[in-house]
Design an enzyme around this catalytic site. Structure first.
Site, short mmCIF file in Angstrom:
data_model
loop_
_atom_site.label_atom_id
_atom_site.label_comp_id
_atom_site.label_asym_id
_atom_site.label_seq_id
_atom_site.Cartn_x
_atom_site.Cartn_y
_atom_site.Cartn_z
N THR A 48 -0.93 -7.39 2.96
CA THR A 48 -2.15 -7.53 2.16
C THR A 48 -2.53 -8.99 1.99
O THR A 48 -1.67 -9.87 1.92
CB THR A 48 -1.96 -6.90 0.76
N ASP A 74 -6.10 -5.20 -6.35
CA ASP A 74 -5.27 -6.04 -7.21
C ASP A 74 -5.20 -7.50 -6.78
O ASP A 74 -5.08 -8.39 -7.62
CB ASP A 74 -3.85 -5.47 -7.28
N ARG A 121 -8.30 -2.31 1.36
CA ARG A 121 -8.05 -1.57 0.12
C ARG A 121 -9.22 -1.80 -0.82
O ARG A 121 -9.62 -2.93 -1.07
CB ARG A 121 -6.74 -2.03 -0.54
N GLU A 179 1.20 5.60 -7.09
CA GLU A 179 1.43 4.72 -8.24
C GLU A 179 1.53 5.50 -9.56
O GLU A 179 1.43 4.91 -10.63
CB GLU A 179 0.31 3.69 -8.35
N VAL A 202 5.13 -1.10 -9.09
CA VAL A 202 4.76 -1.78 -10.33
C VAL A 202 3.94 -0.84 -11.22
O VAL A 202 4.28 -0.59 -12.38
CB VAL A 202 3.98 -3.07 -10.04
N ASP A 203 2.85 -0.31 -10.68
CA ASP A 203 2.02 0.60 -11.48
C ASP A 203 2.73 1.93 -11.72
O ASP A 203 2.50 2.57 -12.74
CB ASP A 203 0.67 0.83 -10.79
N ARG A 213 11.52 -15.34 -1.44
CA ARG A 213 12.56 -16.23 -0.91
C ARG A 213 13.87 -15.48 -0.65
O ARG A 213 14.75 -16.02 0.02
CB ARG A 213 12.82 -17.38 -1.89
N LEU A 227 4.31 -9.48 1.95
CA LEU A 227 3.46 -10.36 1.17
C LEU A 227 3.18 -11.69 1.86
O LEU A 227 2.25 -12.40 1.47
CB LEU A 227 4.09 -10.62 -0.21
N ASP A 260 25.09 15.69 22.07
CA ASP A 260 24.36 16.88 22.52
C ASP A 260 22.87 16.59 22.32
O ASP A 260 22.47 15.46 22.02
CB ASP A 260 24.81 18.13 21.76
#
Length: 438
Positions: free
Chosen positions: A21, A57, A89, A163, A196-197, A241, A264, A393
């Site tokens: 995104t 978002d 989105r 969500e 999150v949601d 990270r 991200l 098999d």
């Protein structure tokens, strides 16, 4: 289409490794479209299988109309050269007719053929869905967009972000609903977790405030996708990270059949693009009682260099120490003990070689064959031979085909990654991997 056939994939892409995104409009920048303009130029392993210009978002509410215009501008200019699929989105909410109407207006604008972007669009991502009736509303709105613009019905795919508890339960209804003449839910492509949601909707609390792991949600999404012929994608891993944590998350997901993950950053895209593919070289792992450690290859010998295991000769036998536990064993017992402690991670070459052997035996009329895996394990300068036989098999063959099928799907649809794949595996292995199973 009869619902019983919905475990078959309905879209050209059979696998999605990466769902990337990027905000459609950045406030305060001379070029508000800078992020999606940059993303549209990604190639090779840095380019995702699915790029999501995010007009929800990731983009401030005050910038979303400009964001929709930016999608049109960038996708019409650069979309034809982008190597993955493009699924913007848009806003949606199961409890807000006003938000749903905003989503419809922006889809109508983005998909307007006169603006030149729709020919490079593969579908839309719908967030915040609720029960199955809400999924049908989103489907109906996309059908309206298609009819309004003279597009073929079902030509725009629909993916949803799971969500809420209602959306999670709705996945169980898909097999019964898809294919009915009253909807176009066969346009569904991906089921994407939004933890999150989902956490907010579930009113979940953790002592640290961190998100719960939600392994059940990931399992349910993978199961729902499998039952309906869709693709499951995990939500974002926001500690960008923590590369090792991201890899561990993907490994756990892949064991559930969830081969895609939200990315991200381009760095996460690279990790996720590579993660589902078999490694370039095989390796032996040894469980030392606390963790699995990789053995170091030294010619034909696999060497343990950790400090939790020790091995010494004791007369006619051996003493194997694991942590504080001492075990007195003869040669056969030692071999069996170590065999229980080691596992082999096969390379792409190993997998293809085993499949080719089985295909040859099957074509000659043999239904099952034994595949031997052997190694010499060295601990404290003492070498021990271990080996086992695994029966192959047709069921084993089909299960082993999944990572190869993923590779074949990638190779077919991502020619921009061909050079990197040949560098990773060698041209010979790539050629064999593209041909096996066909």
């Amino acid at each position: 289409m009869n619902a019983k056939n919905h475990d078959k994939r309905l879209h050209e892409r059979q696998f999605v490794r990466t769902f990337f995104t990027s905000p459609t409009a950045v406030e305060g920048e001379e070029d508000s479209a800078k992020m999606i303009r940059s993303a549209s130029g990604l190639r090779g392993m840095q380019a995702p299988d699915v790029w999501v210009p995010d007009n929800e978002d990731a983009t401030a509410p005050s910038m979303r109309d400009e964001g929709a215009a930016n999608i049109v501008e960038v996708v019409s200019e650069n979309g034809d050269e982008f190597p993955g699929e493009i699924h913007p989105r848009v806003v949606w909410h199961r409890d807000s007719p006003e938000t749903r109407h905003q989503g419809l207006k922006r889809m109508l604008s983005i998909a307007d053929p006169e603006k030149g972007a729709v020919e490079n669009l593969d579908g839309f991502v719908i967030p915040e869905v609720g029960g199955i009736d809400d999924w049908k509303k989103a489907d109906e709105f996309i059908t309206i967009v298609e009819h309004e613009h003279g597009l073929e019905e079902g030509s725009l795919a629909m993916s949803v972000i799971v969500e809420s508890g209602a959306a999670e339960l709705a996945m169980g209804d898909l097999r019964e609903e898809m294919g009915k003449p009253t909807n176009n839910l066969e346009r569904l492509f991906m089921l994407v977790d939004g933890e999150v949601d989902y956490t907010k909707d579930m009113r979940a609390i953790t002592p640290t405030g961190n998100l719960p792991a939600w392994p059940e949600l990931r399992h349910n999404t993978s199961r729902g996708a499998s039952a309906a012929g869709l693709i499951s994608v995990d939500g974002p891993y926001d500690d960008i990270r923590d590369v090792e944590g991201y890899r561990e998350r993907m490994t756990a997901n892949q064991a559930k059949g969830m081969l895609g993950i939200w990315s991200l950053t381009p760095g996460q895209v690279v990790e996720a693009n590579r993660s589902g593919l078999p490694p370039e070289s095989g390796r032996w792992l040894l469980d030392d009682g606390s963790q699995q450690v990789a053995l170091e290859s030294d010619g034909d010998t696999e060497v343990y260099t950790g400090d939790r295991l020790s091995l010494s000769e004791d007369g006619d036998g051996y003493t194997l120490t694991v942590g504080s536990d001492e075990r007195n064993l003869d040669e056969d017992e030692l071999s069996e003990e170590l065999l229980d402690m080691v596992e082999y991670v096969p390379s792409m070459d190993d997998i293809v070689d085993s499949m080719e052997q089985f295909e040859e035996a099957r074509d000659a009329g043999t239904g099952a064959i034994a595949m031997e895996r052997a190694a010499t394990i060295e601990i404290d300068d003492i070498s021990v031979d271990v080996s086992n036989d695994r029966m192959w098999d047709e069921a084993t063959y089909q299960a082993s085909m999944t990572p190869v099928s993923l590779f074949q799907d990638v190779y077919e649809h991502r020619p921009d990654q061909h050079d990197e794949l040949e560098e990773l595996y060698s041209p010979n292995v790539v050629e064999r991997a593209t041909n096996v199973g066909n």
